[in-house]
Design an enzyme around this catalytic site. Structure first.
Site, PDB file in Angstrom:
ATOM      1  N   HIS A   1      -7.461  -5.794  -0.151  1.00 45.09           N
ATOM      2  CA  HIS A   1      -6.288  -4.942   0.060  1.00 45.09           C
ATOM      3  C   HIS A   1      -5.427  -5.506   1.185  1.00 45.09           C
ATOM      4  O   HIS A   1      -4.208  -5.583   1.064  1.00 45.09           O
ATOM      5  CB  HIS A   1      -6.723  -3.519   0.396  1.00 45.09           C
ATOM      6  CG  HIS A   1      -5.597  -2.553   0.460  1.00 45.09           C
ATOM      7  ND1 HIS A   1      -4.814  -2.244  -0.622  1.00 45.09           N
ATOM      8  CD2 HIS A   1      -5.092  -1.814   1.496  1.00 45.09           C
ATOM      9  CE1 HIS A   1      -3.889  -1.358  -0.282  1.00 45.09           C
ATOM     10  NE2 HIS A   1      -4.030  -1.097   1.000  1.00 45.09           N
TER      11      HIS A   1
ATOM     12  N   SER B   1       0.826  -1.200   0.000  1.00 44.11           N
ATOM     13  CA  SER B   1       0.000   0.000   0.000  1.00 44.11           C
ATOM     14  C   SER B   1       0.871   1.265   0.000  1.00 44.11           C
ATOM     15  O   SER B   1       1.669   1.480  -0.915  1.00 44.11           O
ATOM     16  CB  SER B   1      -0.957  -0.042   1.194  1.00 44.11           C
ATOM     17  OG  SER B   1      -1.962   0.916   1.079  1.00 44.11           O
TER      18      SER B   1
ATOM     19  N   ASP C   1      -9.470  -5.466  -4.494  1.00 43.19           N
ATOM     20  CA  ASP C   1      -8.912  -4.461  -3.593  1.00 43.19           C
ATOM     21  C   ASP C   1      -9.843  -3.254  -3.584  1.00 43.19           C
ATOM     22  O   ASP C   1      -9.969  -2.554  -4.591  1.00 43.19           O
ATOM     23  CB  ASP C   1      -7.508  -4.063  -4.068  1.00 43.19           C
ATOM     24  CG  ASP C   1      -6.765  -3.196  -3.083  1.00 43.19           C
ATOM     25  OD1 ASP C   1      -7.407  -2.367  -2.413  1.00 43.19           O
ATOM     26  OD2 ASP C   1      -5.531  -3.324  -2.994  1.00 43.19           O
TER      27      ASP C   1
END
Length: 278
Positions: free
Chosen positions: A253, A95, A224
């Site tokens: 995610h 991320s 995601d």
């Protein structure tokens, strides 16, 4: 506990396990190095020196009011790598951490990096613009900032549900994962949490991706809900010189469960140069 102190006086916490070629892991927002606990052990058991740090403002690092931007994050990572005198480094970023390791490898690595791996990473650009119509509207990020300011404790609990895909039919909800997401999120000081939203959503890293001169493995779940794949991995793979993209069907995610198990196997295969099913 081990710390380094950066040139601007920020204390960066890190954990260091195992011996061998170094793997350095960078976490997502609003988490900490604790998000990598399984990988720290797994990769150390596989014969690597595994290192994970708490980004400034996060976890056990200094609760910073300034420097909560992608370039400073990458500089902090550079100072950690240099303080530990690491070479032939494998970088792994999830991320926001994906943006951090890409910027570090592109602008600060000085030949110390061997390979880069990202999962659910934010590059090249999350926010929707005229040039990036697939991006997420700015209003979504404004809502995140509002949630952090209004009631961050409840916001982190609510965010964890979509982070891990627990709002999907047939997905077993893990209260433990939600609780741990909340626990890590509550360690971030408010200013750092707020400013990091701009860092991960509005930092254009297209040129960083183009500048990478080492192989990169780009992993992304096709479900995601936080960093949609269409504006992230699918664009990133077109910008890098030596990239491998693997899409994980149904993966969220958050890295957990069957996705985590397969991703970790694929990471080790990529490091060693073995083939894996794409």
């Amino acid at each position: 506990m081990p710390y380094i102190t950066t040139t601007d006086g920020t204390e960066i916490y890190y954990t260091d396990q195992g011996t061998g070629q170094p793997i350095v892991l960078s976490h997502g927002w609003p988490l900490s190095s604790d998000a990598w606990q399984l990988e720290l052990k797994l990769f150390a058991d596989a014969g690597y020196r595994t290192i994970a740090h708490d980004r400034r403002g996060h976890g056990r690092s200094s609760k910073t009011y300034t420097g909560n931007d992608m370039t400073t994050y990458a500089k902090d990572l550079s100072e950690l790598v240099e303080a530990l005198d690491l070479h032939d480094v494998i970088l792994i970023g999830h991320s926001t951490g994906g943006g951090e390791v890409v910027r570090y490898a592109a602008q600060f690595a000085n030949g110390r990096v061997a390979k880069v791996i990202t999962a659910g990473a934010v590059p090249p650009l999350m926010v929707k613009t005229d040039a990036n119509p697939e991006g997420t509207p700015i209003e979504v990020f404004d809502g995140i900032r509002e949630g952090v300011l209004k009631d961050r404790s409840q916001f982190y609990q609510d965010l964890a549900v979509s982070f891990f895909g627990f709002n999907r039919d047939g997905v077993d909800r893990s209260q433990g994962l939600i609780d741990d997401f909340w626990r890590q999120g509550m360690l971030v000081n408010l200013a750092a949490a707020y400013d990091c939203v701009k860092a991960f959503s509005e930092t254009d890293q297209a040129e960083d991706l183009k500048a990478l001169d080492v192989p990169i493995f780009i992993a992304h779940g096709d479900d995601d809900q936080i960093v949609p794949i269409v504006a992230a991995a699918e664009k990133s793979i077109t910008l890098v010189k030596d990239g491998t993209l693997k899409v994980y069907p149904g993966a969220s995610h958050g890295i957990w469960g069957a996705y985590q198990e397969q991703l970790d196997k694929d990471i080790l295969a990529f490091i060693t140069g073995e083939d894996f099913e794409k």
